[in-house]
Design an enzyme around this catalytic site. Structure first.
Site, PDB file in Angstrom:
ATOM      1  N   ARG A 101       0.890  -1.183   0.000  1.00 55.32           N
ATOM      2  CA  ARG A 101       0.000   0.000   0.000  1.00 55.32           C
ATOM      3  C   ARG A 101       0.914   1.215   0.000  1.00 55.32           C
ATOM      4  O   ARG A 101       1.664   1.437   0.960  1.00 55.32           O
ATOM      5  CB  ARG A 101      -0.897  -0.018   1.234  1.00 55.32           C
ATOM      6  CG  ARG A 101      -1.626   1.292   1.449  1.00 55.32           C
ATOM      7  CD  ARG A 101      -2.742   1.188   2.456  1.00 55.32           C
ATOM      8  NE  ARG A 101      -3.882   0.482   1.893  1.00 55.32           N
ATOM      9  CZ  ARG A 101      -5.119   0.515   2.406  1.00 55.32           C
ATOM     10  NH1 ARG A 101      -5.380   1.215   3.487  1.00 55.32           N
ATOM     11  NH2 ARG A 101      -6.106  -0.145   1.833  1.00 55.32           N
ATOM     12  N   HIS A 128      -7.226   0.743  -6.598  1.00 62.08           N
ATOM     13  CA  HIS A 128      -7.441  -0.137  -5.441  1.00 62.08           C
ATOM     14  C   HIS A 128      -8.060  -1.441  -5.980  1.00 62.08           C
ATOM     15  O   HIS A 128      -9.227  -1.740  -5.750  1.00 62.08           O
ATOM     16  CB  HIS A 128      -8.369   0.549  -4.432  1.00 62.08           C
ATOM     17  CG  HIS A 128      -8.320  -0.037  -3.057  1.00 62.08           C
ATOM     18  ND1 HIS A 128      -7.527  -1.121  -2.725  1.00 62.08           N
ATOM     19  CD2 HIS A 128      -8.981   0.302  -1.911  1.00 62.08           C
ATOM     20  CE1 HIS A 128      -7.700  -1.412  -1.445  1.00 62.08           C
ATOM     21  NE2 HIS A 128      -8.572  -0.575  -0.931  1.00 62.08           N
ATOM     22  N   GLN A 131      -9.923  -4.107  -3.756  1.00 60.08           N
ATOM     23  CA  GLN A 131     -11.237  -3.621  -3.337  1.00 60.08           C
ATOM     24  C   GLN A 131     -12.274  -3.873  -4.441  1.00 60.08           C
ATOM     25  O   GLN A 131     -13.367  -4.382  -4.186  1.00 60.08           O
ATOM     26  CB  GLN A 131     -11.155  -2.119  -3.029  1.00 60.08           C
ATOM     27  CG  GLN A 131     -12.467  -1.526  -2.580  1.00 60.08           C
ATOM     28  CD  GLN A 131     -12.887  -2.029  -1.213  1.00 60.08           C
ATOM     29  OE1 GLN A 131     -12.115  -1.949  -0.268  1.00 60.08           O
ATOM     30  NE2 GLN A 131     -14.087  -2.535  -1.085  1.00 60.08           N
ATOM     31  N   ASP A 222     -17.408   6.632  -1.676  1.00 58.45           N
ATOM     32  CA  ASP A 222     -16.150   6.525  -0.925  1.00 58.45           C
ATOM     33  C   ASP A 222     -15.909   7.888  -0.273  1.00 58.45           C
ATOM     34  O   ASP A 222     -16.617   8.865  -0.563  1.00 58.45           O
ATOM     35  CB  ASP A 222     -15.007   6.157  -1.905  1.00 58.45           C
ATOM     36  CG  ASP A 222     -13.663   5.982  -1.215  1.00 58.45           C
ATOM     37  OD1 ASP A 222     -13.627   5.784   0.026  1.00 58.45           O
ATOM     38  OD2 ASP A 222     -12.622   6.036  -1.914  1.00 58.45           O
ATOM     39  N   CYS A 261     -16.512   1.290   0.275  1.00 55.47           N
ATOM     40  CA  CYS A 261     -15.340   0.454   0.556  1.00 55.47           C
ATOM     41  C   CYS A 261     -14.926   0.529   2.020  1.00 55.47           C
ATOM     42  O   CYS A 261     -14.268  -0.372   2.517  1.00 55.47           O
ATOM     43  CB  CYS A 261     -14.180   0.866  -0.341  1.00 55.47           C
ATOM     44  SG  CYS A 261     -13.751   2.598  -0.166  1.00 55.47           S
ATOM     45  N   ARG A 289     -13.346  -9.004   0.857  1.00 58.25           N
ATOM     46  CA  ARG A 289     -11.941  -8.641   0.620  1.00 58.25           C
ATOM     47  C   ARG A 289     -11.059  -9.876   0.802  1.00 58.25           C
ATOM     48  O   ARG A 289     -10.165 -10.142   0.001  1.00 58.25           O
ATOM     49  CB  ARG A 289     -11.499  -7.544   1.607  1.00 58.25           C
ATOM     50  CG  ARG A 289     -12.116  -6.175   1.383  1.00 58.25           C
ATOM     51  CD  ARG A 289     -11.659  -5.570   0.066  1.00 58.25           C
ATOM     52  NE  ARG A 289     -10.210  -5.482  -0.004  1.00 58.25           N
ATOM     53  CZ  ARG A 289      -9.477  -4.479   0.485  1.00 58.25           C
ATOM     54  NH1 ARG A 289     -10.062  -3.462   1.046  1.00 58.25           N
ATOM     55  NH2 ARG A 289      -8.150  -4.481   0.367  1.00 58.25           N
TER      56      ARG A 289
HETATM   57  N1   CP Z   1     -11.269  -0.499   2.122  1.00 60.70           N
HETATM   58  C1   CP Z   1     -10.029  -0.500   2.608  1.00 60.70           C
HETATM   59  O1   CP Z   1      -9.042  -0.675   1.867  1.00 60.70           O
HETATM   60  O2   CP Z   1      -9.937  -0.349   3.943  1.00 60.70           O
HETATM   61  P1   CP Z   1      -8.603  -0.098   4.755  1.00 60.70           P
HETATM   62  O3   CP Z   1      -8.057   1.231   4.363  1.00 60.70           O
HETATM   63  O4   CP Z   1      -9.007  -0.153   6.197  1.00 60.70           O
HETATM   64  O5   CP Z   1      -7.621  -1.196   4.420  1.00 60.70           O
HETATM   65  N1  NVA Z   2     -10.034   6.529  -1.536  1.00 60.43           N
HETATM   66  C1  NVA Z   2      -9.681   6.077  -0.220  1.00 60.43           C
HETATM   67  C2  NVA Z   2      -9.887   4.608  -0.090  1.00 60.43           C
HETATM   68  C3  NVA Z   2      -9.628   4.036   1.275  1.00 60.43           C
HETATM   69  C4  NVA Z   2      -9.802   2.548   1.323  1.00 60.43           C
HETATM   70  C5  NVA Z   2      -8.249   6.464   0.083  1.00 60.43           C
HETATM   71  O1  NVA Z   2      -7.392   6.323  -0.802  1.00 60.43           O
HETATM   72  O2  NVA Z   2      -7.984   6.904   1.189  1.00 60.43           O
END
Ligand code: CP
Ligand code: NVA
Length: 304
Positions: A101, A128, A131, A222, A261, A289
């Site tokens: 990430r 993502h 997701q 989101d 999400c 997930r």
């Molecule tokens: N939806 C998602 O990726 O959640 P987190 O940021 O908690 O991993």
């Molecule tokens: N768009 C959000 C998604 C979190 C799972 C972010 O990048 O923070």
């Protein structure tokens, strides 16, 4: 040759459908997969916080008999102590896959180019993919045929929107993306998705008019401000408010299901009433997930 999962743009409709089928089978018959990753170790590199992604990878890998090692990089970018290139090379000496990430998509490309093991995108600035796969898995459990589904996304044209568009366009889902003016998805990703949608026989529509949403099956939203974006909420709130996923919009659009999400900011981008309603798919998305990611891991590791 190793295969990564950075965006899903290099996947065919048949392979994506097979991946969804595999995730459904893992979900239905966990006992068949209890040793599927025995002896495998997967490293998780996280530059940003996470609940769902971190826990679902860790517990999911454990359920397949494998081992997950979480490396906390939240205090800084990967390149703080040593280069991403060196890190990737070293991790490939011990690990069977890297889940990352990151702030910038280019970091994933650097990791991928410098290790012989698969790299899985656990969220970056642009995508993502894990997701999106879990989200379509949730929809596949609710609808017999994804190509008859109309999914409308509301809010910021961000990483989650991009991956929903990519996977949806390949699978043949009808997509509408409704954003405030100036928050549309990335135009090069839109172009790619328009062409993928044409090939799969679906459509991708962009709009700034939230009241134009009609005949929708599922409404998705989101956060209005993603991780790493320091824009103050007060600066954008009024512009985003009409895009809130609430009961009025559920009724007006005809949507049967509400999606997010998470993490959700209750009573900002989604009302508590909708998030906690019987129409909410939020916890199914979260549960899926794990099954979606386990299918991805088995697919990528089987190819190596
Ligand atoms: N939806 C998602 O990726 O959640 P987190 O940021 O908690 O991993
Ligand atoms: N768009 C959000 C998604 C979190 C799972 C972010 O990048 O923070």
């Amino acid at each position: 040759m190793k295969q990564d999962l950075l965006t899903f743009t290099n996947w065919s409709k048949d392979n994506l459908q097979a991946l969804l089928d595999s995730a459904l089978d893992i979900k239905a018959h966990p006992e068949k997969y209890a040793t599927a990753l025995a002896g495998k170790s997967i490293v998780g590199l996280f530059e940003k916080p996470s609940l769902r992604t971190r826990v679902s990878f860790d517990i999911g890998i454990n359920k397949l008999g494998g081992h997950f090692l979480y490396l906390d990089m939240e205090s800084g970018n990967l390149s703080g102590r040593e280069s991403g290139k060196d890190m990737a090379g070293n991790l490939g000496c011990w690990a069977d896959a890297i889940v990352a990430r990151v702030f910038k998509h280019s970091t994933l490309q650097t990791l991928s180019e410098n290790t012989h093991v698969p790299v899985i995108n656990a969220l970056c600035d642009l995508y993502h993919p894990c997701q999106a796969l879990a989200d379509y898995l949730a929809l596949a459990e609710k609808f017999d045929d994804l190509s008859s589904v109309h999914l409308a996304y509301l809010g910021d044209g961000n990483n989650v929107a991009h991956s929903l568009m990519i996977v949806g366009a390949i699978l043949g889902v009808k997509l509408t993306i409704a954003t405030p003016m100036g928050y549309e998805p990335d135009s090069s990703i839109v172009d790619w998705c328009q062409s993928a949608a044409q090939s799969s026989g679906s459509t991708l529509t962009l709009t700034n008019d939230v009241n134009s949403l009609k005949d929708v099956d599922a409404l998705y939203t989101d956060t209005w401000i993603s991780m790493g974006d320091s824009t103050p909420l007060e600066q954008i709130k009024n512009q985003f408010q009409p895009f809130q996923l609430n009961e009025t919009l559920m009724k007006q659009s005809g949507a049967q299901w509400a999606m997010h999400c998470q993490p959700a900011h209750r009573d900002l981008e989604i009302t508590s009433k909708v998030a906690d309603s019987e129409q909410s798919l939020l916890l199914l998305q979260a549960e899926n997930r794990m099954h979606a990611q386990n299918a991805i891991l088995l697919w990528l590791l089987a190819k190596n």
